[in-house]
Design a protein around this motif. Sequence first.
Motif, PDB file in Angstrom:
ATOM      1  N   LYS A  97     -34.637 -18.363  22.845  1.00  0.00           N
ATOM      2  CA  LYS A  97     -35.467 -18.514  21.653  1.00  0.00           C
ATOM      3  C   LYS A  97     -36.077 -17.170  21.284  1.00  0.00           C
ATOM      4  CE  LYS A  97     -39.278 -21.233  19.695  1.00  0.00           C
ATOM      5  NZ  LYS A  97     -40.283 -22.287  19.962  1.00  0.00           N
ATOM      6  N   ARG A 105     -27.237 -19.737  11.159  1.00  0.00           N
ATOM      7  CA  ARG A 105     -27.183 -18.548  10.295  1.00  0.00           C
ATOM      8  C   ARG A 105     -25.915 -17.717  10.523  1.00  0.00           C
ATOM      9  NH1 ARG A 105     -32.665 -17.986   9.350  1.00  0.00           N
ATOM     10  NH2 ARG A 105     -33.482 -20.088   9.104  1.00  0.00           N
ATOM     11  N   ASN A 106     -25.431 -17.710  11.744  1.00  0.00           N
ATOM     12  CA  ASN A 106     -24.296 -16.843  12.030  1.00  0.00           C
ATOM     13  C   ASN A 106     -23.420 -17.507  13.086  1.00  0.00           C
ATOM     14  OD1 ASN A 106     -22.760 -14.401  11.885  1.00  0.00           O
ATOM     15  ND2 ASN A 106     -23.614 -13.822  13.860  1.00  0.00           N
ATOM     16  N   SER A 155     -28.897 -20.468  25.799  1.00  0.00           N
ATOM     17  CA  SER A 155     -29.631 -20.123  24.578  1.00  0.00           C
ATOM     18  C   SER A 155     -30.907 -19.376  24.913  1.00  0.00           C
ATOM     19  CB  SER A 155     -29.960 -21.395  23.774  1.00  0.00           C
ATOM     20  OG  SER A 155     -30.761 -22.268  24.550  1.00  0.00           O
ATOM     21  N   THR A 188     -26.309 -17.930  15.883  1.00  0.00           N
ATOM     22  CA  THR A 188     -27.738 -17.770  15.619  1.00  0.00           C
ATOM     23  C   THR A 188     -28.181 -18.935  14.751  1.00  0.00           C
ATOM     24  OG1 THR A 188     -27.552 -15.359  15.720  1.00  0.00           O
ATOM     25  CG2 THR A 188     -29.536 -16.267  14.689  1.00  0.00           C
ATOM     26  N   THR A 192     -35.789 -18.337  15.749  1.00  0.00           N
ATOM     27  CA  THR A 192     -34.345 -18.549  15.820  1.00  0.00           C
ATOM     28  C   THR A 192     -33.937 -18.804  17.265  1.00  0.00           C
ATOM     29  OG1 THR A 192     -33.929 -16.168  16.016  1.00  0.00           O
ATOM     30  CG2 THR A 192     -33.870 -17.134  13.798  1.00  0.00           C
ATOM     31  N   LYS A 226     -30.719 -18.085  19.761  1.00  0.00           N
ATOM     32  CA  LYS A 226     -29.443 -17.407  19.970  1.00  0.00           C
ATOM     33  C   LYS A 226     -28.656 -18.158  21.037  1.00  0.00           C
ATOM     34  CE  LYS A 226     -30.449 -12.729  18.418  1.00  0.00           C
ATOM     35  NZ  LYS A 226     -30.405 -11.285  18.759  1.00  0.00           N
ATOM     36  N   GLN A 284     -25.043 -18.499  23.138  1.00  0.00           N
ATOM     37  CA  GLN A 284     -23.847 -17.787  23.577  1.00  0.00           C
ATOM     38  C   GLN A 284     -22.964 -18.735  24.374  1.00  0.00           C
ATOM     39  OE1 GLN A 284     -25.829 -14.405  25.558  1.00  0.00           O
ATOM     40  NE2 GLN A 284     -24.743 -13.088  24.113  1.00  0.00           N
TER      41      GLN A 284
END
Length: 857
Positions: A507, A429-430, A505, A463, A517, A519, A521
């Motif tokens: 969740k 998504r991002n 990551s 994301t 989703t 995330k 990093q």
Amino acid sequence: MAEEESSPLLSSTSTNKTSSTSHERTVNTKRSVTNESTPLLSSSSNTARYNGEAEEQDQDEAISAEPRPSDTTASQPTKKSRRWPSFIAMGILGILIIVIIVLAFIVPEAVQEYAQQAAVIEPTNLALESITTNGVRARIQADFHLDGSRVANDHVRRVGKATTWVAYQLESQETKVDVRLPEYNNLLLGSAVVPPLVVNLREGDVTKFDFVADIIPGDVEGIRIIANEWLEGRLEKLRLNGEADLNIKSGVIPLGTHTVSESLVFEANKIPAIPQYNITRFNVEDGPMEGSMLADVSLSAFNEYPVELDIPELAFDILVPGCAISDPTILVAEAATKEVHVKPRSDVELDVKAVIRELPESLTSACPDSSSSPLDNLLRQYMHGEPATFFVRGSRHPDGDTPKWVADILSSVTLPVPFPGRSLDGLIRNFSLTDTHFTLPDPFADPDDPDSNPKVSGNILVTAGLPSEMNFGIEVTNIRATADVLYKSKTMGKLNIREWQHANSTKVEGKGDEEATLKIQSQVIDAPLNITDSDVFSEVIQALLFGGQTVRLRVKALVDIKVQTTLGNLILKEVPAEGKIPVKPLPKGSVGSIDPKVGSLRVLDTTSDSITLQALINVTNPTPYTAHVPYMNVHILGNDTVLGSATVENLDITKGPNSNILVTAKWNPQMGGAHGRKIGRDLVSQYLSGWNTSVTVKAHRDSIPGQRILCKALSRFNMTFAAPKLDLPGDTPDEKSHFIRDATFHFFSSTATFTLVSPLHYNTLYLDFVNATALYNHTDPIGQITYDLPFSAPPGESQTPRLPVEWSIGSVGYDAVRRAIGGKLKLDAHANVDVRLGNWQESLWYQGRGIGASVQL
């Protein structure tokens, strides 16, 4: 179609052996998708897939004669294995009826032709009542009648009608029929035991058959050969030969026992295709045992045939392709189905449970001459929305309730099953990059070296949406990516993160109907950014310098992700992602905030026209970005004229103040052409006089060797700022002195001495000629100094020799000096000076104001 369903199922040609009879018929009537050549289970357009999409089906498209794995959809091998009893049963029924009619009469040739053309058999239902240890028990229901209008020959039609009107009925005893494959070494395909049958022979009379037959499969090898040739598209036609000893009678008159043989030929387009299906549910979760996962799949299909059967619980092996077509398939899971009851002309629901255990090494190892493994190839197909081919094979070790003959048949056939892919467009998504650090190219790197491109460092934040069917633990450990960087839909360059970057990551569970989703990093260090369009890059720089708003660069990336699951470490390759990189603009007035200051100067070389020097400069970085500059050369301009160049190497720019930046500069006004020297002379004179001067720094096409595109973009912009102030000995933060620190006038000797402050820390400057005028109150002359003997100005403070002064007697300035004897006064000085530094010489002018002067006798 009704007309086709009522056509004769079989036509035969008989010869009696004792009386032996042999019949052969080719079934090759063209029919639409809805006739007997269609799959036993076809798709339902109203049934939604597990991903919410409806199956598209073209009702006008005929089934291909050679099914291809990429064009067919999956079916249950259990249903496929049940179709052969259907053909055998219907074939046996047709054989018996025609043979009964033909053998019953004195005029067999005419009656044979009449039976071939007039007999009409309409199957109404086929149900497998039970599966036995040896085969299946099937209930067959059908309607039979004779239709004389279908017979073309009038004589045959009249003889047939008369004969069948006289005989009226024929009856057969219980009969065993063997079906063989004559073109496959006469292998036994199966046997059936048919109970006694009574046939009405008068035209128009309908005989309804409703009986139970025991069907026993024959040689498993024969079934396997036929199935494999069919799946591989090599089965153009199939010839079946039925043999039976038939005992018949008409009324009370016995007609004896006859050995009969009948052949049927099925063309490829008459053999049922693999049924179409919809996946209505698909869910994967962690298994109860460590290193295992459970897959739960629900399939839906439509049975458009009048066939009813019960499919018991069955076990299957799930396999995937190896590296090459010739490589053996790889076992990845074991699956089992629940018992299913199939009703005629209705939807069929099938639940499949599968267990995926530790992935075999052959699945995850790279293929020869490739960096991808079979698992990579499978995931790539799935993630790009392409059907991924699985193989389904009956388990060799089924549950105890499964008859051995069923297990033997299913385990001998491997069925390719296309599993619909799911495009992962939009999964990420991002995709953003923060705390950005830039590194300019290394001019000495090879063209293929990543150091030959600009580099970007920063923190990546991704994301990703987790599909609802993924209900297992997943952790991202590393990522890498290749990305196109765009500005206003135009590609500026390519970002290549070739090396794996460590990642972590978290969740995040979804709220309500929202999906969960992930995330991710990661910190990216020195990712090469190859500028491919200098015009677009120039637009970006212009927006950063003058736009005053955040510049959003769009990123279209293919991301490789290393994930850790209960099955082990997996790599998801080329996952499409889109995102934005926000780049903050330079603050207003940021160029003026740079505030360069020269700490020290060292002359390295001189010529008659140029000076090469090194300087330590202090600047302030007003931007939120940091940068590393391996090498860069820029032009120094005055009044739009190139006056020299400056070079920095291995420069690290941090946020805020940056001290002691080593700059190598070359003062060479000749670079500006014929007017360059005059413009350069005036610029230096103004600077020495303390005027507000400015210099312009501008990139050129060779600023970064080998980076013509980048240099072309940078050369469209320049930075103009105040000339850096020099730190002179004795200066205080609150007050900056002139190069002439003070002066002393000796009244009676008519001489003057001056205290000079040289900006050079390591080199001596020489003054070969001085012609100066001292002024009081800015305009009133005091006196004039003319001196043509060279004297030096070493680093730091120094005193000039006594310079002769020619007083302006009678002037206001002279009177002011006379009144100031023993004291001080402020005066101005205008001078023309010939300066020499090594081999370099230049005539400069100087205008100083507010110089403190002492007056002595």
